[in-house]
Scaffold this motif. Sequence first.
Motif, PDB file in Angstrom:
ATOM      1  N   GLU A   1      19.179  34.983  22.896  1.00 44.89           N
ATOM      2  CA  GLU A   1      18.356  36.199  22.922  1.00 44.89           C
ATOM      3  C   GLU A   1      17.104  36.021  22.080  1.00 44.89           C
ATOM      4  OE1 GLU A   1      21.859  39.549  23.638  1.00 44.89           O
ATOM      5  OE2 GLU A   1      21.273  38.993  21.610  1.00 44.89           O
ATOM      6  N   TRP A   2      17.260  35.348  20.926  1.00 43.88           N
ATOM      7  CA  TRP A   2      16.075  35.110  20.090  1.00 43.88           C
ATOM      8  C   TRP A   2      15.130  34.118  20.762  1.00 43.88           C
ATOM      9  CZ3 TRP A   2      12.808  37.058  17.148  1.00 43.88           C
ATOM     10  CH2 TRP A   2      11.914  36.283  16.402  1.00 43.88           C
TER      11      TRP A   2
ATOM     12  N   GLU B   1      13.190  36.107  23.225  1.00 37.84           N
ATOM     13  CA  GLU B   1      12.243  37.008  22.554  1.00 37.84           C
ATOM     14  C   GLU B   1      11.094  36.215  21.940  1.00 37.84           C
ATOM     15  OE1 GLU B   1      12.033  40.590  19.236  1.00 37.84           O
ATOM     16  OE2 GLU B   1      13.959  39.688  19.715  1.00 37.84           O
TER      17      GLU B   1
ATOM     18  N   LYS C   1      20.816  42.586  14.791  1.00 34.21           N
ATOM     19  CA  LYS C   1      21.062  43.615  15.805  1.00 34.21           C
ATOM     20  C   LYS C   1      21.435  44.934  15.153  1.00 34.21           C
ATOM     21  CE  LYS C   1      23.707  44.011  20.120  1.00 34.21           C
ATOM     22  NZ  LYS C   1      24.724  43.330  20.943  1.00 34.21           N
TER      23      LYS C   1
ATOM     24  N   ASP D   1      13.825  49.483  20.929  1.00 33.43           N
ATOM     25  CA  ASP D   1      13.362  48.176  20.482  1.00 33.43           C
ATOM     26  C   ASP D   1      12.900  47.358  21.672  1.00 33.43           C
ATOM     27  OD1 ASP D   1      13.756  45.238  19.457  1.00 33.43           O
ATOM     28  OD2 ASP D   1      13.867  46.507  17.678  1.00 33.43           O
TER      29      ASP D   1
ATOM     30  N   ASN E   1      13.369  44.161  21.888  1.00 33.08           N
ATOM     31  CA  ASN E   1      14.451  43.226  22.157  1.00 33.08           C
ATOM     32  C   ASN E   1      15.501  43.933  23.024  1.00 33.08           C
ATOM     33  OD1 ASN E   1      17.392  42.399  21.246  1.00 33.08           O
ATOM     34  ND2 ASN E   1      16.097  40.588  21.043  1.00 33.08           N
TER      35      ASN E   1
ATOM     36  N   ARG F   1      18.961  44.732  21.328  1.00 32.49           N
ATOM     37  CA  ARG F   1      18.882  45.832  20.361  1.00 32.49           C
ATOM     38  C   ARG F   1      18.600  47.153  21.060  1.00 32.49           C
ATOM     39  NH1 ARG F   1      16.407  42.042  16.460  1.00 32.49           N
ATOM     40  NH2 ARG F   1      14.383  42.453  17.383  1.00 32.49           N
TER      41      ARG F   1
ATOM     42  N   ASN G   1       8.902  43.243  30.786  1.00 28.28           N
ATOM     43  CA  ASN G   1      10.096  43.893  30.219  1.00 28.28           C
ATOM     44  C   ASN G   1      10.759  44.844  31.212  1.00 28.28           C
ATOM     45  OD1 ASN G   1      10.277  43.150  27.159  1.00 28.28           O
ATOM     46  ND2 ASN G   1       8.104  43.511  27.546  1.00 28.28           N
TER      47      ASN G   1
END
Length: 842
Positions: free
Chosen positions: A232-233, A236, A337, A362, A364, A367, A609
């Motif tokens: 996920e990071w 992002e 998170k 958020d 992300n 999150r 997004n």
Amino acid sequence: MDDFVRNKLREWGFSELIEKFEDEGIDTESLYILGDQEIADLILKVGPRAKFKNKLNLLKEQNSTNLVPVNSPAQEQNSTNLVPVNSPAQVFPSTSDTSDKGKRKLDLLAESSNWQSPTRKRRCDTYSEEAILCDVKDIMKFVQQKIPNQDNKLNKFLKKKISALETDKRELVGVFGKTGAGKSSLINAVIGVKNLLPSGSVSACTSVMIKVEANKGKQTYEADIEFITKEEWKDELWSLLNFLRDNADQENSQEEDEDFHDTEEKLSALYGEEWKNKSPENLMDNKHFKEIPEFLFSKKKRLTCESAKELSAKFVKYTRSDSEDGEGKRWYWPLVKCVTIRVPNNDLLRHVTLVDLPGNGDRNKSRDKMWKRVVGSCSTVWIVTDINRAAAEKEPWEILKSASSLMGNGGECQHIHFICTKSDVIEDLESDDHSAAAVRALIFKKNMQAKEQVYKEFSKLPEVKKHFNEECFKVFTVSSKEFLRKKRLDSDDTEIPKLRAFLKDLNDCHSEILNYVSGAFGILSLIQGARCQDGADKRTDVCTDLVKKMDHELDEVRKPMEETLEAFQKCLSEGVEKSKGSCEKVLKSFLHPRKAKGFYKILKCVVENGGTHKPKKGKPINLNGKLASCLTDSIDEEFKKTFPNEGKCGPFNGALNKFSLDTKSLIEKYKDVELQLIFLQTEVEKVKTKLNKLIRERKKTIYSSLTTTIEEFMQECYDKAAEFRGEGSLKNMRDTIEKHVRDAKNIMFERAKDEMMNQLRDLMEEILEDLEKTMQESIELSLSTYGDSIPDVTAELQMVKSHYNELMRNLNEETSQAWFAPWRETAEARLPTEGPSDTLDY
């Protein structure tokens, strides 16, 4: 240690001793035989030790006349022990006893002129409702162990029903507010813990969700840090770097670009200045995360401290960054998170979790998904803002407007509290000429004006009021500082005690305790009734009457459900036509805004997004929501009526809550099967409680299905639009989206309607099927099966019945239930005021 000892320590004000008693292995039996030396070793200070000994002696005196002989299951011989009636850890009467022995035990209870249920007076008696729950749970554990493990339908059914009694109450209170509004100080003051959440400075920044709850059974302060995954990071990080690259070529000033600086700040918090000269691959190297190996292995990191201040200092780098707190320091909040903080010895948090929430979700996805789930699960929302700009400040009102559908029809929120902080601050008090009374009067005047302005502003929000009526909205003017120092205001004047009282009411587990005890009462009634051969000739007639009544009642539930489906079909059909006619106009207003400067980067974020964008400041953007708005508007009123969060009706116009087998009249007609009918009565309430919980969760998914379906239809064009780069890319993105909507509108909105209707149908069918299946099985096994092998539970049934009757008396004395929704596990209105008779004859 068992629950009885733990509850006694809390009740007597010795919560700090729980861990020590647990370490020493002190259970109910050893509590009663503690000697002076043992007590001295456990409690070093003379004052607390004297108070403890006094409490223990009073408990022994209270129980000295309340002893019943029981057989210890650990002993095979028939030796008799004496234990207190109201000790939950007592060894209950052996269920292998003959009925004569069981009757003798009841006789002993009756002969004791001083004997009464330990909870005779809810507020005056030292025996709390939670202690009743512990008692009954221990009784049911013991009974469950005694039911033979035979391949027998009735035995399996009973064990399953006892296991299903477990319930847990957890209320979520969401707390919104921008940095500097006083959220942290408010939470610290309300829960009575100084220095737990750090107060925000001007330079502080955070987007991390922080939960605050009780640390049950422990004396330490703990924080669990939950990270997003490495994948996920990675996604992002790629998105952040692309955003910076795309915006570096734009003409708009980077210095004034909040989102641009927000992105830079996030990367600098984690990597320092290194990220500017490193590739994405290099930034994902494990060396950057060596201090947080839990992130690499997708595990939670736990911090444990002896004090709130120490814990706060440790977890701060996982929740925020602060330029005033040393240059070059690493801040890990971009990878976090959620942080869950646990506080010891805090009764206000026993069944309540306070959640400090970022304003509008958020960027992300992980999150943001958690944010939506938590906001949709909040029964109460606190919106915190500075009193000096309470009505004029845009941000708190934008939060309320943007989240209202998620909290209302899409959630379970019943209370919105608008909390104006720093109410003691008066700008006109530069001189010392004002008396204390004059200062207090000025503060009161200012607070009343603020409340009037906020209520007036709320009345101007139709998009919020279609989800919440004015009774749901309350305004508080608080001062955390004055609550602690009491210089200008008394404690009550700060209104912190009002918020505490609200949390105390929210903690009340009376409904959950009553549901458990009534369920246990029903199961024990069934066990005892199954042992009896009485009324065998009438059981067929009872079954016939019950099945006939059940079929009739199912029809009564089905009719309003069918009417609901028809109403939704009509509303959605109108919404589809409006959507088809207005979607291109909606698109035009979005894709061609009046202020076009900087729109390229906004649209780029939107398509990358999935149709949404969360800017650093201002309103969140949701193109899917805009396209679905005619559909949601068309059903909002009907949806609120069908699935109310507050009120006394319940879902489907109260149809489910009205379901009944009319066992009361059947008990009068068929006295020989009274026990089985008591079980069926409690079983009806249990299955309705279970189904109401199911409805409460599923209605959130049903409401969001309109926007979710639109999002799925739009994803193809978002992916195409996101690929455009360079000159002409803004036009290409616009054209791609417009063409896709024109081509898909005749299918897309119909599909969204069909998806909601299918989900509604599935829910209704599941409710009816579950209701029929559960009651059919219960009727069959309770009236068509004999329990030759199951134990005698005469004494246990009498004890639980006494507890049940006591809880019902308490309920009749306390008529105010204002804080709870009718479908929140409330069996009270439908259960009898007491058991069928004061004595049981078997």
